[in-house]
Design an enzyme around this catalytic site. Sequence first.
Site, short mmCIF file in Angstrom:
data_model
loop_
_atom_site.label_atom_id
_atom_site.label_comp_id
_atom_site.label_asym_id
_atom_site.label_seq_id
_atom_site.Cartn_x
_atom_site.Cartn_y
_atom_site.Cartn_z
N ASN A 47 46.86 19.26 -41.12
CA ASN A 47 47.13 18.74 -39.78
C ASN A 47 48.58 18.31 -39.58
O ASN A 47 49.09 18.39 -38.46
CB ASN A 47 46.19 17.55 -39.53
CG ASN A 47 46.62 16.72 -38.34
OD1 ASN A 47 46.38 17.10 -37.19
ND2 ASN A 47 47.28 15.60 -38.58
N ASP B 279 53.42 13.48 -48.71
CA ASP B 279 54.47 14.06 -47.87
C ASP B 279 54.44 15.55 -48.14
O ASP B 279 54.77 15.99 -49.25
CB ASP B 279 55.83 13.45 -48.23
CG ASP B 279 56.97 14.06 -47.40
OD1 ASP B 279 56.78 15.15 -46.83
OD2 ASP B 279 58.05 13.44 -47.35
N LYS C 32 54.14 27.87 -35.66
CA LYS C 32 52.69 27.94 -35.49
C LYS C 32 52.21 29.40 -35.56
O LYS C 32 51.10 29.67 -36.04
CB LYS C 32 52.26 27.26 -34.19
CG LYS C 32 52.49 25.73 -34.19
CD LYS C 32 51.71 25.00 -35.29
CE LYS C 32 51.80 23.49 -35.16
NZ LYS C 32 51.07 22.76 -36.22
N THR D 262 49.48 12.30 -27.80
CA THR D 262 49.77 11.75 -29.14
C THR D 262 51.27 11.51 -29.24
O THR D 262 52.04 11.89 -28.35
CB THR D 262 49.34 12.72 -30.26
OG1 THR D 262 50.15 13.90 -30.16
CG2 THR D 262 47.87 13.09 -30.18
N TYR E 36 59.15 25.44 -33.11
CA TYR E 36 57.75 25.03 -33.20
C TYR E 36 56.82 26.23 -32.97
O TYR E 36 55.89 26.47 -33.75
CB TYR E 36 57.47 23.94 -32.17
CG TYR E 36 56.05 23.41 -32.17
CD1 TYR E 36 55.65 22.47 -33.11
CD2 TYR E 36 55.13 23.83 -31.22
CE1 TYR E 36 54.35 21.96 -33.10
CE2 TYR E 36 53.83 23.34 -31.20
CZ TYR E 36 53.45 22.40 -32.15
OH TYR E 36 52.16 21.91 -32.14
P1 NAP Z 1 51.24 13.02 -34.30
O1 NAP Z 1 50.48 11.84 -33.87
O2 NAP Z 1 52.73 12.97 -34.22
O3 NAP Z 1 50.76 13.41 -35.74
C1 NAP Z 1 51.51 14.23 -36.61
C2 NAP Z 1 51.24 13.71 -37.99
O4 NAP Z 1 51.91 14.55 -38.93
C3 NAP Z 1 51.77 12.29 -38.20
O5 NAP Z 1 50.78 11.53 -38.83
C4 NAP Z 1 52.98 12.51 -39.08
O6 NAP Z 1 53.25 11.43 -39.92
C5 NAP Z 1 52.51 13.69 -39.90
N1 NAP Z 1 53.60 14.31 -40.60
C6 NAP Z 1 54.75 14.83 -40.11
N2 NAP Z 1 55.51 15.27 -41.11
C7 NAP Z 1 54.81 15.04 -42.27
C8 NAP Z 1 55.07 15.26 -43.63
N3 NAP Z 1 56.23 15.80 -44.05
N4 NAP Z 1 54.13 14.92 -44.53
C9 NAP Z 1 52.97 14.36 -44.14
N5 NAP Z 1 52.69 14.07 -42.86
C10 NAP Z 1 53.60 14.42 -41.94
O7 NAP Z 1 50.84 14.29 -33.41
P2 NAP Z 1 49.45 15.08 -33.30
O8 NAP Z 1 49.42 15.63 -31.93
O9 NAP Z 1 48.32 14.26 -33.78
O10 NAP Z 1 49.72 16.32 -34.28
C11 NAP Z 1 48.78 16.76 -35.25
C12 NAP Z 1 48.84 18.27 -35.31
O11 NAP Z 1 48.38 18.81 -34.06
C13 NAP Z 1 50.24 18.85 -35.52
O12 NAP Z 1 50.19 19.91 -36.46
C14 NAP Z 1 50.60 19.40 -34.15
O13 NAP Z 1 51.52 20.48 -34.23
C15 NAP Z 1 49.24 19.85 -33.66
N6 NAP Z 1 49.13 20.02 -32.20
C16 NAP Z 1 49.22 18.96 -31.37
C17 NAP Z 1 49.11 19.16 -30.00
C18 NAP Z 1 49.19 18.02 -29.03
O14 NAP Z 1 49.19 18.26 -27.82
N7 NAP Z 1 49.26 16.78 -29.47
C19 NAP Z 1 48.90 20.45 -29.48
C20 NAP Z 1 48.81 21.52 -30.38
C21 NAP Z 1 48.92 21.29 -31.73
P3 NAP Z 1 54.42 10.37 -39.60
O15 NAP Z 1 53.74 9.33 -38.79
O16 NAP Z 1 54.85 9.92 -40.95
O17 NAP Z 1 55.50 11.10 -38.85
#
Ligand code: NAP
Length: 248
Positions: A94, A67, A175, A206, A171
Site C-alpha cells: 500500500n 521503510d 502505477k 487522505t 506517479y
Molecule cells: P497516505 O495517507 O499518504 O498514505 C500513504 C502511506 O504510504 C503513508 O502511511 C506513508 O507513510 C506511506 N509511505 C510512503 N513512503 C513510504 C516508505 N518509503 N516506506 C513505508 N511507507 C511509506 O495516502 P493514501 O491515499 O492512503 O495512499 C495509500 C495508497 O493508495 C498509495 O499507494 C496511493 O498511491 C494509493 N492511492 C490513493 C488514492 C487516493 O485518492 N487517496 C487513489 C489511488 C491510489 P508516511 O506517513 O511515513 O509518509
Amino acid sequence: MTQEVLSDGSRGTRCPTALVSGSSQGIGFETARILAERGIRVIVSARDADRGTAAAARLGQPFVRLDVTDPDSVRAAAQWIEQKYGVLDILVNNAGVLGAPDLLPSATPVDVARQTFETNVLGVISVTNAMLPLLRRSVAGRIVNVSSELGSMERMLDRDAPTWALHDTAYNASKAALNMLTVSYAKELWDTPVKVNAMDPGWCATAINNFQGYRTAEQGASEAVRLATLGPDGPTASFSQEQGPLPW
Ligand code: NAP
C-alpha cells in the site's frame, strides 16, 4: 481461520497473518482495521515507529518498522515476521507517494521520477521479494498491490474520462509499472496458491491529496480487503476497483 497441515503433521486451523505497508494512516490503516475486524492478525507497518506503534495499538495488532525504500529495514521486517509467525498469508503493498502533480512529462524533473519510482515500484519489488518465501508457505497467499486508475493506459487515453487531464507523470508511470509488476508476479506464481492482484481505491480523502478526495479511506480500502481475502477460485493478475474490473 486457515485450514492446513500443521508442522506436527496434524490438520488444524490458525489465524492468518497479513502485512500492510504504510498502514499508520489513510487507506493502509483502514485496510488493516477491516482485516483485523475479520479475525486476521494484521502487522501494521510504517517508517515512523511512533506513529506506527500508535496505529497498531489502536487496532490491538502487532507493529513492525518498515521503510520500503530501505533494504535493511525490509530485510529486518521479513526476519522479524519469520521468527515471530513463520508464515505470511497476505501482503498489501500500500505504501505510496505522489510525484509532482500537474507536471507534464517534459517538465518532470528526473529526481522526482526517481523518488516516486523508488517507493511505488522498487519498494514493491523489494518488499515482495523479501516476503515471498513466507507467502509461499501459506496455503492461500494473497498479494494486493494498491495501484491507481491513473496507471491504466486505456483510461489515460480516453479523452472523455476525467483522468485525461491529470498529469502527474512520475506517479502515473509508477502505477503503470506497478500494474506490470502485478502481472509479472502473478505469472511467476501462476501454478502456486499465491494470487497477485492490483486495485484502485478511487479518489479518497487522505494525506496524499490533502484530503481532497470524495471517497473515504474506508471506502478506498474495501477492494483491497476483497482481494486480500479471495477464495481459491478468485482471480490472479486482475486489476479492479470497488465498482468492477478496470482496463490495464
Ligand atoms: P497516505 O495517507 O499518504 O498514505 C500513504 C502511506 O504510504 C503513508 O502511511 C506513508 O507513510 C506511506 N509511505 C510512503 N513512503 C513510504 C516508505 N518509503 N516506506 C513505508 N511507507 C511509506 O495516502 P493514501 O491515499 O492512503 O495512499 C495509500 C495508497 O493508495 C498509495 O499507494 C496511493 O498511491 C494509493 N492511492 C490513493 C488514492 C487516493 O485518492 N487517496 C487513489 C489511488 C491510489 P508516511 O506517513 O511515513 O509518509
